[in-house]
Design an enzyme around this catalytic site. Structure first.
Site, PDB file in Angstrom:
ATOM      1  CG  HIS A  41      92.803  89.544 -12.595  1.00 17.04           C
ATOM      2  ND1 HIS A  41      92.593  90.728 -12.570  1.00 17.04           N
ATOM      3  CD2 HIS A  41      91.831  88.832 -12.150  1.00 17.04           C
ATOM      4  CE1 HIS A  41      91.343  90.822 -12.178  1.00 17.04           C
ATOM      5  NE2 HIS A  41      90.793  89.743 -12.155  1.00 17.04           N
TER       6      HIS A  41
ATOM      7  CG  HIS B 255      89.225  89.144  -7.124  1.00 17.27           C
ATOM      8  ND1 HIS B 255      87.886  88.589  -7.184  1.00 17.27           N
ATOM      9  CD2 HIS B 255      89.300  89.259  -8.521  1.00 17.27           C
ATOM     10  CE1 HIS B 255      87.300  88.616  -8.241  1.00 17.27           C
ATOM     11  NE2 HIS B 255      88.313  88.901  -9.246  1.00 17.27           N
TER      12      HIS B 255
ATOM     13  CD  GLU C 233      87.370  92.443  -8.883  1.00 11.58           C
ATOM     14  OE1 GLU C 233      88.383  92.575  -9.881  1.00 11.58           O
ATOM     15  OE2 GLU C 233      86.372  91.915  -9.456  1.00 11.58           O
TER      16      GLU C 233
END
Length: 345
Positions: free
Chosen positions: A111, A182, A310
């Site tokens: 991420h 998210h 996502e």
């Protein structure tokens, strides 16, 4: 319809933290922080006529930066960048130049690195009722990514209870980019497990992952597996109750086409959340690792008490030439649109 800026009294990296409140004519309400572009609240009316918040998070901003939360950090409601999901070994090459990123547990970059866009303070550019545009300028070398990247993210709430997320980005040097958001959703009025949510995804294939959840490049047909959501089913119907779902699904669409990514309903609230996107894949995660105390209203958040959809490009795609390119070059514009649309029966 209105947009309201609310001061939190907090300053991080020399910038004021603001809450941006969007309200439509139906009374649907969304609260976003300019820290991490966090969607903190998404309050809609369910079939019982009750106001219901469908995203997990906290009542107060301070909780998003508390040590307890960061120790078991699930990226609640935040933007993910510069690169969503995992990059194998935290390493990629563009034009013969290799870039080594930070490595999380297992040796892969997760991420965007140690301090991704989820922990950055974004500038509030404009507020046109009911919407807000946030901007972040990510300097070259941040988390070892090349290029100065300028990102703008616009949130717009419509009277059809659609929350539209429009992403745009430009760079002055070739770089890797894969943005997503998210949010953790639960459509039940009482919270708890999302096993009884009914979920459908128009995806005939999902992506193989290694032991650390890194995409390998192989597509696996969902037919005959517990990953088949083509016709819709309860999330908990076929899952491994010790694992849930944490996979990337390749949507049945032409590249760049704006289509449905998923549709999720819950019987007690009557709510349906439809996710539409221009992106080629959707990562479906049922919050196996969620374990947090003192959420909204003092509620504890346990594993499988939320789901995430996502929307993004293929994870680790920067290292897999057969996947759609995630390289952005000077003169090009990265763009992505994702919509969360809420209805009730």
């Amino acid at each position: 319809m209105n947009t309201k800026l609310v001061k939190t009294g907090k300053v991080i990296d020399g910038k004021e933290i603001l809450g941006i409140e969007l309200t439509n004519t139906k009374g649907t309400y969304v609260k976003i922080y300019n820290y991490g572009a966090i969607i903190s609240k998404f309050i809609v009316t369910n079939k019982l006529g009750e106001k219901q918040d469908i995203v997990l998070g906290f009542d107060e901003f301070d909780q998003y930066i508390s040590d307890d939360y960061l120790a078991n950090y699930p990226y609640f409601g935040a933007i993910i960048g510069r690169y969503a999901n995992r990059i194998k070994n935290g390493r990629f090459s563009i034009d013969g130049q290799t870039h080594q990123l930070s490595q999380a547990k297992g040796g892969d970059c997760l991420h965007g690195g140690d301090t991704g866009y989820d922990k950055r303070v974004w500038d509030v550019l404009s507020t046109i009722d009911p919407s807000v545009t946030l901007q972040y300028v990510s300097p070259a070398g941040e988390e070892n990514f090349p290029g100065n990247l300028t990102i703008q993210l616009t949130f717009k709430l419509t009277d059809e209870d659609e929350l539209i997320l429009d992403f745009k980005a430009t760079t002055d040097e070739a770089t890797a980019i894969n943005l997503t958001h998210h949010s953790y959703f639960n459509l039940s009025p009482s919270g708890g497990s999302i096993a009884n949510h009914y979920h459908r995804m128009p995806a005939s294939n999902y992506l193989e992952q290694d032991d650390n959840y890194v995409v390998t490049g192989k597509l696996i047909p969902v037919e005959g597996t517990n990953h088949d959501f083509l016709g819709g089913k309860l999330i908990g119907q076929d899952w491994d109750p010790e694992e849930g779902y944490d996979q990337t699904y390749v949507l049945d669409k032409q590249y760049g086409e704006f289509t449905l990514a998923s549709e999720t309903t819950e019987s007690a609230s009557g709510l349906k959340l439809s996710v539409y996107t221009t992106e080629p894949v959707a990562h479906f995660y049922t919050a196996k690792y969620l374990d947090l105390k003192h959420g909204k209203g003092g509620r504890n958040y346990e594993p499988y008490s939320a789901f995430c959809v996502e929307t993004q490009h293929h994870p680790n795609g920067i290292n897999i030439p057969s996947f759609p390119s995630t390289v952005l070059r000077p003169g090009e514009t990265y763009s992505q649109t994702t919509i969360y649309k809420v209805e009730h029966k």
